[in-house]
Motif scaffolding. Structure first.
Motif, mmCIF file in Angstrom:
data_model
loop_
_atom_site.group_PDB
_atom_site.id
_atom_site.type_symbol
_atom_site.label_atom_id
_atom_site.label_comp_id
_atom_site.label_asym_id
_atom_site.label_seq_id
_atom_site.Cartn_x
_atom_site.Cartn_y
_atom_site.Cartn_z
ATOM 1 N N PHE A 199 -35.676 44.622 18.095
ATOM 2 C CA PHE A 199 -34.937 45.544 17.178
ATOM 3 C C PHE A 199 -35.134 44.767 15.742
ATOM 4 N N ASN A 200 -35.321 43.758 15.464
ATOM 5 C CA ASN A 200 -35.420 43.194 13.892
ATOM 6 C C ASN A 200 -36.639 43.543 13.388
ATOM 7 N N PHE A 201 -36.543 44.194 12.192
ATOM 8 C CA PHE A 201 -37.681 44.621 11.587
ATOM 9 C C PHE A 201 -37.090 43.919 10.020
ATOM 10 N N ILE A 202 -35.863 43.436 9.619
ATOM 11 C CA ILE A 202 -35.397 43.084 8.452
ATOM 12 C C ILE A 202 -36.240 41.870 7.885
ATOM 13 N N TYR A 203 -35.720 40.493 8.733
ATOM 14 C CA TYR A 203 -36.232 39.351 8.007
ATOM 15 C C TYR A 203 -36.640 38.422 9.397
ATOM 16 N N LYS A 204 -37.718 37.677 8.954
ATOM 17 C CA LYS A 204 -38.141 36.557 9.932
ATOM 18 C C LYS A 204 -38.533 35.373 9.142
ATOM 19 N N LEU A 205 -38.105 34.300 9.824
ATOM 20 C CA LEU A 205 -38.450 33.011 9.316
ATOM 21 C C LEU A 205 -39.828 32.389 10.138
ATOM 22 N N HIS A 206 -40.932 32.131 9.639
ATOM 23 C CA HIS A 206 -42.111 31.797 10.265
ATOM 24 C C HIS A 206 -42.270 30.603 10.107
ATOM 25 N N GLU A 207 -42.548 29.786 11.131
ATOM 26 C CA GLU A 207 -42.893 28.258 10.825
ATOM 27 C C GLU A 207 -44.265 27.675 11.576
ATOM 28 N N ASN A 242 -40.051 38.149 4.649
ATOM 29 C CA ASN A 242 -40.825 36.967 5.628
ATOM 30 C C ASN A 242 -40.750 35.636 4.910
ATOM 31 N N ARG A 243 -40.121 34.740 5.563
ATOM 32 C CA ARG A 243 -40.146 33.207 4.806
ATOM 33 C C ARG A 243 -41.216 32.326 5.785
ATOM 34 N N PHE A 244 -42.189 31.832 5.008
ATOM 35 C CA PHE A 244 -43.099 30.795 5.725
ATOM 36 C C PHE A 244 -43.015 29.476 5.521
ATOM 37 N N LYS A 245 -42.355 28.634 6.459
ATOM 38 C CA LYS A 245 -42.249 27.378 6.259
ATOM 39 C C LYS A 245 -43.201 26.521 7.242
ATOM 40 N N GLY A 246 -44.188 25.956 6.532
ATOM 41 C CA GLY A 246 -45.180 25.255 7.513
ATOM 42 C C GLY A 246 -46.539 24.918 6.648
#
Length: 287
Positions: A96-104, A117-121
């Protein structure tokens, strides 16, 4: 007009990793994201996990990408804090989360979209650099350090060998000499007139070893600017690269119909990774 999903890409690591990340940022932009770049990683005073401190070697604006201002950074920081709250974490990890995601990591699931969307990698998946060669060359060519070195005459040798030691030894990811010897043997089947230069971060070189003894030149100046080094490394016809992003990009940016690159397989011992599948490069098995 529909609002774009926002992407904040964290730059980190050495020059090779920075080129991976800037290519990834361009990939996101080409796929409809409004992209901002964070350079905060380079201004940390220390790393408790033993990570080597690096400098930001490229100018983000040379690649026509936006550096995140304080307002954008604070917005993402608040979202990260909120997502870690005990009551919110359950929703954050749900469908149900469509707001924020940390992608690594090196890749992310593109079938689920989020507003922020935050992308750390390091984003070394080959699809992120597919067709990015001209984009990178155009951006790099605006840098005076890079431009100055690309005017140099062609090297006397036709082959570059890159040997990465340093922190790779502690990680058990340094390549054995047998890999380079095997690669040279394969290359001599293509062209018997091989002369080679070695680029390495190794300082305690045993020049009695055949690999080093037969090199025309050995370059191991740790004080040379990475952009200067990259541009010098692009002037060869044949490449025997290590499992290093710097040597990967030297070969990638110099790649042509007349060139040939040999690379280690597996790339890493501990992580599954394959360089760009669209390149006609030759893998050398060393295990």
């Amino acid at each position: 007009m529909k609002n774009k999903n926002l992407a904040l890409v964290d730059m980190m690591g050495g020059l090779g990793n920075q080129l991976h990340q800037i290519s990834f940022a361009k990939y996101l932009e080409d796929n409809g994201f409004e992209v901002f770049i964070s350079t905060d990683w380079f201004y940390k005073n220390n790393f408790k996990d033993g990570t080597t401190k690096r400098n930001l070697e490229i100018n983000i604006k040379d690649f026509n990408l936006n550096i995140a201002n304080k307002k954008i950074l604070n917005r993402f920081r608040r979202l990260e804090i909120i997502s870690n709250l005990k009551l919110i974490k359950r929703i954050y990890n749900s469908r149900f989360n469509f707001i924020y995601k940390l992608h690594e990591g090196n890749s992310f699931k593109e079938n689920k979209t989020y507003s922020y969307n935050r992308f750390k990698g390091y984003w070394q998946d080959s699809k992120y650099i597919y067709n990015s060669k001209e984009f990178l060359l155009n951006g790099l060519s605006k840098n005076s350090i890079y431009k100055k070195k690309t005017k140099n005459k062609q090297p006397e040798s036709n082959t570059l060998i890159h040997i990465r030691k340093g922190d790779y030894i502690a990680w058990n990811e340094d390549l054995p000499d047998e890999y380079f010897i095997k690669a040279l043997s394969e290359l001599k089947n293509v062209n018997e007139s091989i002369t080679y230069d070695i680029f390495t971060d190794e300082q305690n070189i045993d020049k009695n070893l055949d690999l080093y003894k037969n090199a025309k030149n050995i370059f191991n100046n740790l004080d040379e600017k990475p952009l200067s080094l990259l541009s010098r490394m692009q002037n060869y016809k044949y490449y025997i690269i290590s499992n290093s992003s710097l040597s990967f990009f030297a070969a990638y940016l110099a790649d042509s119909k007349n060139s040939l690159t040999l690379f280690p397989h597996p790339w890493f011992k501990s992580i599954e990774h394959t360089p760009d599948k669209n390149l006609n490069w030759l893998p050398i098995n060393y295990e």
